[in-house]
Each structure stands twice: as C-alpha cells, then as structure tokens.
Design an enzyme around this catalytic site. Structure first.
Site, PDB file in Angstrom:
ATOM      1  N   LYS A  14       0.836  -1.214   0.000  1.00 21.77           N
ATOM      2  CA  LYS A  14       0.000   0.000   0.000  1.00 21.77           C
ATOM      3  C   LYS A  14       0.866   1.256   0.000  1.00 21.77           C
ATOM      4  O   LYS A  14       0.638   2.170  -0.776  1.00 21.77           O
ATOM      5  CB  LYS A  14      -0.913   0.026   1.246  1.00 21.77           C
ATOM      6  CG  LYS A  14      -1.851  -1.157   1.357  1.00 21.77           C
ATOM      7  CD  LYS A  14      -2.731  -1.060   2.586  1.00 21.77           C
ATOM      8  CE  LYS A  14      -1.983  -1.123   3.898  1.00 21.77           C
ATOM      9  NZ  LYS A  14      -1.296  -2.408   4.169  1.00 21.77           N
ATOM     10  N   ARG A  89      -9.836   1.279   8.118  1.00 24.16           N
ATOM     11  CA  ARG A  89      -9.582  -0.152   8.287  1.00 24.16           C
ATOM     12  C   ARG A  89     -10.742  -0.853   8.948  1.00 24.16           C
ATOM     13  O   ARG A  89     -10.709  -2.071   9.109  1.00 24.16           O
ATOM     14  CB  ARG A  89      -8.389  -0.386   9.209  1.00 24.16           C
ATOM     15  CG  ARG A  89      -7.107  -0.204   8.528  1.00 24.16           C
ATOM     16  CD  ARG A  89      -5.994  -0.545   9.496  1.00 24.16           C
ATOM     17  NE  ARG A  89      -4.887   0.251   9.097  1.00 24.16           N
ATOM     18  CZ  ARG A  89      -3.681  -0.224   8.824  1.00 24.16           C
ATOM     19  NH1 ARG A  89      -3.419  -1.488   8.998  1.00 24.16           N
ATOM     20  NH2 ARG A  89      -2.740   0.568   8.418  1.00 24.16           N
ATOM     21  N   ARG A 128      12.145  -5.159   4.870  1.00 29.76           N
ATOM     22  CA  ARG A 128      11.738  -3.754   4.739  1.00 29.76           C
ATOM     23  C   ARG A 128      12.584  -2.838   5.610  1.00 29.76           C
ATOM     24  O   ARG A 128      12.896  -3.143   6.747  1.00 29.76           O
ATOM     25  CB  ARG A 128      10.273  -3.580   5.131  1.00 29.76           C
ATOM     26  CG  ARG A 128       9.896  -2.097   5.202  1.00 29.76           C
ATOM     27  CD  ARG A 128       8.438  -1.823   5.176  1.00 29.76           C
ATOM     28  NE  ARG A 128       7.704  -2.529   6.209  1.00 29.76           N
ATOM     29  CZ  ARG A 128       6.392  -2.540   6.273  1.00 29.76           C
ATOM     30  NH1 ARG A 128       5.681  -1.899   5.360  1.00 29.76           N
ATOM     31  NH2 ARG A 128       5.781  -3.198   7.228  1.00 29.76           N
ATOM     32  N   ARG A 160      11.088  -1.389  11.119  1.00 30.48           N
ATOM     33  CA  ARG A 160       9.952  -1.052  11.973  1.00 30.48           C
ATOM     34  C   ARG A 160       9.830  -2.043  13.128  1.00 30.48           C
ATOM     35  O   ARG A 160      10.039  -3.237  12.928  1.00 30.48           O
ATOM     36  CB  ARG A 160       8.657  -1.056  11.153  1.00 30.48           C
ATOM     37  CG  ARG A 160       8.450   0.247  10.417  1.00 30.48           C
ATOM     38  CD  ARG A 160       7.305   0.266   9.461  1.00 30.48           C
ATOM     39  NE  ARG A 160       6.108  -0.446   9.872  1.00 30.48           N
ATOM     40  CZ  ARG A 160       5.000  -0.506   9.143  1.00 30.48           C
ATOM     41  NH1 ARG A 160       4.949   0.127   7.982  1.00 30.48           N
ATOM     42  NH2 ARG A 160       3.957  -1.188   9.552  1.00 30.48           N
ATOM     43  N   ARG A 171      -0.486  -9.049  12.907  1.00 27.36           N
ATOM     44  CA  ARG A 171      -1.122  -7.989  12.106  1.00 27.36           C
ATOM     45  C   ARG A 171      -1.973  -8.589  10.988  1.00 27.36           C
ATOM     46  O   ARG A 171      -3.021  -8.054  10.635  1.00 27.36           O
ATOM     47  CB  ARG A 171      -0.045  -7.052  11.524  1.00 27.36           C
ATOM     48  CG  ARG A 171       0.475  -6.077  12.576  1.00 27.36           C
ATOM     49  CD  ARG A 171       1.833  -5.495  12.208  1.00 27.36           C
ATOM     50  NE  ARG A 171       1.869  -4.872  10.925  1.00 27.36           N
ATOM     51  CZ  ARG A 171       2.966  -4.792  10.154  1.00 27.36           C
ATOM     52  NH1 ARG A 171       4.110  -5.318  10.569  1.00 27.36           N
ATOM     53  NH2 ARG A 171       2.911  -4.207   8.988  1.00 27.36           N
TER      54      ARG A 171
HETATM   55  P1  AP5 Z   1       4.870  -1.583   1.814  1.00 30.36           P
HETATM   56  O1  AP5 Z   1       4.592  -0.728   0.637  1.00 30.36           O
HETATM   57  O2  AP5 Z   1       5.564  -0.964   2.975  1.00 30.36           O
HETATM   58  O3  AP5 Z   1       3.522  -2.357   2.258  1.00 30.36           O
HETATM   59  P2  AP5 Z   1       2.280  -1.851   3.079  1.00 30.36           P
HETATM   60  O4  AP5 Z   1       1.072  -2.489   2.506  1.00 30.36           O
HETATM   61  O5  AP5 Z   1       2.301  -0.362   3.218  1.00 30.36           O
HETATM   62  O6  AP5 Z   1       2.605  -2.571   4.458  1.00 30.36           O
HETATM   63  P3  AP5 Z   1       2.482  -2.044   5.928  1.00 30.36           P
HETATM   64  O7  AP5 Z   1       3.218  -3.045   6.779  1.00 30.36           O
HETATM   65  O8  AP5 Z   1       2.882  -0.601   6.043  1.00 30.36           O
HETATM   66  O9  AP5 Z   1       0.967  -2.188   6.188  1.00 30.36           O
HETATM   67  P4  AP5 Z   1       0.280  -2.148   7.525  1.00 30.36           P
HETATM   68  O10 AP5 Z   1      -1.108  -1.955   7.073  1.00 30.36           O
HETATM   69  O11 AP5 Z   1       0.515  -3.294   8.413  1.00 30.36           O
HETATM   70  O12 AP5 Z   1       1.036  -0.958   8.296  1.00 30.36           O
HETATM   71  P5  AP5 Z   1       0.674   0.557   8.600  1.00 30.36           P
HETATM   72  O13 AP5 Z   1       1.925   1.324   8.689  1.00 30.36           O
HETATM   73  O14 AP5 Z   1      -0.396   1.026   7.709  1.00 30.36           O
HETATM   74  O15 AP5 Z   1       5.715  -2.846   1.292  1.00 30.36           O
HETATM   75  C1  AP5 Z   1       6.229  -3.794   2.219  1.00 30.36           C
HETATM   76  C2  AP5 Z   1       7.658  -4.221   1.797  1.00 30.36           C
HETATM   77  O16 AP5 Z   1       7.584  -4.964   0.571  1.00 30.36           O
HETATM   78  C3  AP5 Z   1       8.606  -3.054   1.508  1.00 30.36           C
HETATM   79  O17 AP5 Z   1       9.889  -3.442   1.893  1.00 30.36           O
HETATM   80  C4  AP5 Z   1       8.521  -2.860  -0.012  1.00 30.36           C
HETATM   81  O18 AP5 Z   1       9.723  -2.324  -0.560  1.00 30.36           O
HETATM   82  C5  AP5 Z   1       8.272  -4.286  -0.487  1.00 30.36           C
HETATM   83  N1  AP5 Z   1       7.357  -4.376  -1.624  1.00 30.36           N
HETATM   84  C6  AP5 Z   1       6.224  -3.639  -1.842  1.00 30.36           C
HETATM   85  N2  AP5 Z   1       5.609  -4.038  -2.972  1.00 30.36           N
HETATM   86  C7  AP5 Z   1       6.358  -5.074  -3.470  1.00 30.36           C
HETATM   87  C8  AP5 Z   1       6.232  -5.919  -4.615  1.00 30.36           C
HETATM   88  N3  AP5 Z   1       5.203  -5.798  -5.481  1.00 30.36           N
HETATM   89  N4  AP5 Z   1       7.180  -6.866  -4.809  1.00 30.36           N
HETATM   90  C9  AP5 Z   1       8.212  -7.011  -3.935  1.00 30.36           C
HETATM   91  N5  AP5 Z   1       8.393  -6.250  -2.841  1.00 30.36           N
HETATM   92  C10 AP5 Z   1       7.475  -5.287  -2.609  1.00 30.36           C
HETATM   93  O19 AP5 Z   1       0.064   0.403  10.068  1.00 30.36           O
HETATM   94  C11 AP5 Z   1       0.912   0.010  11.132  1.00 30.36           C
HETATM   95  C12 AP5 Z   1       0.128  -0.024  12.437  1.00 30.36           C
HETATM   96  O20 AP5 Z   1      -0.434   1.261  12.713  1.00 30.36           O
HETATM   97  C13 AP5 Z   1      -1.063  -0.991  12.485  1.00 30.36           C
HETATM   98  O21 AP5 Z   1      -0.662  -2.300  12.813  1.00 30.36           O
HETATM   99  C14 AP5 Z   1      -1.909  -0.330  13.569  1.00 30.36           C
HETATM  100  O22 AP5 Z   1      -1.383  -0.594  14.846  1.00 30.36           O
HETATM  101  C15 AP5 Z   1      -1.724   1.140  13.280  1.00 30.36           C
HETATM  102  N6  AP5 Z   1      -2.709   1.693  12.336  1.00 30.36           N
HETATM  103  C16 AP5 Z   1      -2.444   2.262  11.117  1.00 30.36           C
HETATM  104  N7  AP5 Z   1      -3.577   2.668  10.520  1.00 30.36           N
HETATM  105  C17 AP5 Z   1      -4.588   2.350  11.382  1.00 30.36           C
HETATM  106  C18 AP5 Z   1      -6.006   2.498  11.322  1.00 30.36           C
HETATM  107  N8  AP5 Z   1      -6.600   3.057  10.257  1.00 30.36           N
HETATM  108  N9  AP5 Z   1      -6.732   2.039  12.355  1.00 30.36           N
HETATM  109  C19 AP5 Z   1      -6.155   1.492  13.440  1.00 30.36           C
HETATM  110  N10 AP5 Z   1      -4.816   1.316  13.566  1.00 30.36           N
HETATM  111  C20 AP5 Z   1      -4.044   1.732  12.539  1.00 30.36           C
HETATM  112 MG    MG Z   2       2.545   0.966   4.790  1.00 32.46          MG
END
Ligand code: AP5
Ligand code: MG
Length: 218
Positions: A14, A89, A128, A160, A171
């Site tokens: 994402k 979410r 990552r 992270r 997660r």
């Molecule tokens: P990346 O682009 O970083 O993936 P992502 O989908 O953004 O993954 P996240 O881990 O950030 O998602 P998340 O939803 O768990 O975390 P968030 O920060 O939103 O890609 C991942 C890796 O793969 C990278 O190294 C990238 O280079 C590589 N990659 C990407 N695409 C690729 C491909 N096609 N091929 C190969 N490699 C690839 O949330 C974190 C925490 O915050 C949550 O757990 C929660 O505690 C809190 N939080 C955030 N938003 C909310 C909400 N709305 N409500 C409640 N809690 C929330």
């Molecule tokens: Mg992300």
C-alpha cells in the site's frame, strides 16, 4: 479530483503504491501508519496512547485514528484529491470518513484492494527498511542506492518495530478479523477493485493505473 483508498494486508504494498500513484497524479498521500509512527517518535500524547496497540500489532482505537485523520484532512483540504493508505480499516472508520468528506463536499471515488499471501508478506516485512518520512525500501527487492540511507532525503533507514515475524503474523490476523468486513462494506457500494499484489512493484503500479482508467476516474 480523485479520492482513492488503498486497502490490503500488511506488506501488500500500500505504502509503496500510494507514493507512486500520489506522485504520478499529483495527489496528497495520507498514511495513518506514517502519521502514528510520527506521533510515537515525537512522544506526543496521541503517540503514547497509540504505542500500546501499535507495538503489539493491534489496531489503534477508532476514536484516536479518526480524530488524527480529521485534523489532517481539515488542515490540508487536498484540492486535487488524495490517496488514503491504511485508512479506513474498520467499518466505523469508513463511516466517519464519509461524514468528514460530505462536510467538505467530497467523496470516495474508488477503493483498491491489493492482495498478497502470508509467506510473501512475512518475507517483505523482514527485508523492509523505512526512513522517518515514510519512504520505503526492501533490502533485496527494492534496495536504496546508498546503503543505509534514504535516496530521497538522506535520512537513516530503520526496521519497523512491528516487522518482527510474530508481530507481522499478528497484524495479518487482525487484518482478517477487523478489515475483511470493510471489503464487504465497500463491495456493497460497488467501489472495490482488486489488484494482484504478488506481482512486481512496477506491475502492481500498472495494474492500479489500468483500474483507474477502466473506472473512468482518469
Ligand atoms: P509496503 O509498501 O511498505 O507495504 P504496506 O502495505 O504499506 O505494508 P504495511 O506493513 O505498512 O501495512 P500495515 O497496514 O501493516 O502498516 P501501517 O503502517 O499502515 O511494502 C512492504 C515491503 O515490501 C517493503 O519493503 C517494499 O519495498 C516491499 N514491496 C512492496 N511491494 C512489493 C512488490 N510488489 N514486490 C516485492 N516487494 C514489494 O500500520 C501500522 C500499524 O499502525 C497498524 O498495525 C496499527 O497498529 C496502526 N494503524 C495504522 N492505521 C490504522 C487504522 N486506520 N486504524 C487502526 N490502527 C491503525
Ligand atoms: Mg505501509
């Protein structure tokens, strides 16, 4: 004007795709994960409240996240539209978002679900590295040009805290329990488009662009 939501399990890509799409279409990118990490880093009151949930891989309570997003949207009023990365979410968050957007005469145009599988997600999390501003790399699949520093702003890259394999699996479970109902919610509104997130980064970007041209947004 385009308001786009990117949904998908942790590590689906994402953040990577939100940066690419926001850059190419001139949209504002709003990542609740990045905003929460910033609050935690700065040790704000919200950061302290959120950290308890964040570090365990659990969702931060809706009321905290919604208030944070409301502040962001009302202070920015993104004119060209925005890419929402990781928000909403839950159905409660989606309803709150709809109320916020209605108040400023805007709406969600499309929701893209980027799908992936668990083993790939864990591999991606292991490799990552992120900079404090949210630029994201993978040490094998998308490495930075200069070792441990961000290509964009030169800041040091870090792993992270929630990217430990056990927390990543937690997660994924939380995503299935809490966010799957949201997919049904948006499907009922006819807004969901699915993209295969196991493709290469460039192929996923192309698929998203294809979806956007098909739904006639651009
Ligand atoms: P990346 O682009 O970083 O993936 P992502 O989908 O953004 O993954 P996240 O881990 O950030 O998602 P998340 O939803 O768990 O975390 P968030 O920060 O939103 O890609 C991942 C890796 O793969 C990278 O190294 C990238 O280079 C590589 N990659 C990407 N695409 C690729 C491909 N096609 N091929 C190969 N490699 C690839 O949330 C974190 C925490 O915050 C949550 O757990 C929660 O505690 C809190 N939080 C955030 N938003 C909310 C909400 N709305 N409500 C409640 N809690 C929330
Ligand atoms: Mg992300």
């Amino acid at each position: 004007m385009l308001n786009l939501i990117l949904l998908g399990p942790p590590g689906a890509g994402k953040g990577t795709q939100a940066l690419a799409i926001a850059g190419s279409l001139g949209l504002h990118r709003l990542s609740t994960g990045d905003l929460l990490r910033r609050h935690i880093r700065r040790e704000s009151q919200l950061g302290a409240q959120a950290r308890v949930f964040y570090d365990k891989g659990e969702y931060v309570p809706d009321c905290l996240v919604v208030a944070m997003v409301k502040e962001e949207i009302t202070s920015f009023l993104p004119e060209n539209g925005m890419v929402l990365d990781g928000f909403p979410r839950t159905v409660a968050q989606a309803e709150a978002l709809e109320r916020m957007l209605t108040e400023i005469g805007k709406r969600i145009d499309t929701v893209i679900e980027i799908d992936s599988d668990t083993e790939e997600i864990v591999r991606r999390a292991e490799g990552r590295r992120v900079c404090p501003e949210g630029h994201t790399y993978h040490m094998v699949k998308n490495p930075p040009r200069s070792g441990g520093r961000c290509d964009v702003d030169g800041l040091p890259l870090q792993q992270r805290v929630d990217d430990q394999p056990d927390t990543v699996r937690k997660r994924i479970t939380v995503y299935h329990e809490r966010t799957k109902p949201l997919l049904t919610y948006y499907a009922a509104k006819g807004l969901i488009q699915r993209v295969d997130g196991t493709q290469s980064i460039e192929e996923v970007t192309e698929s998203i662009q294809h979806v956007l041209s098909n739904v006639g947004v651009r």
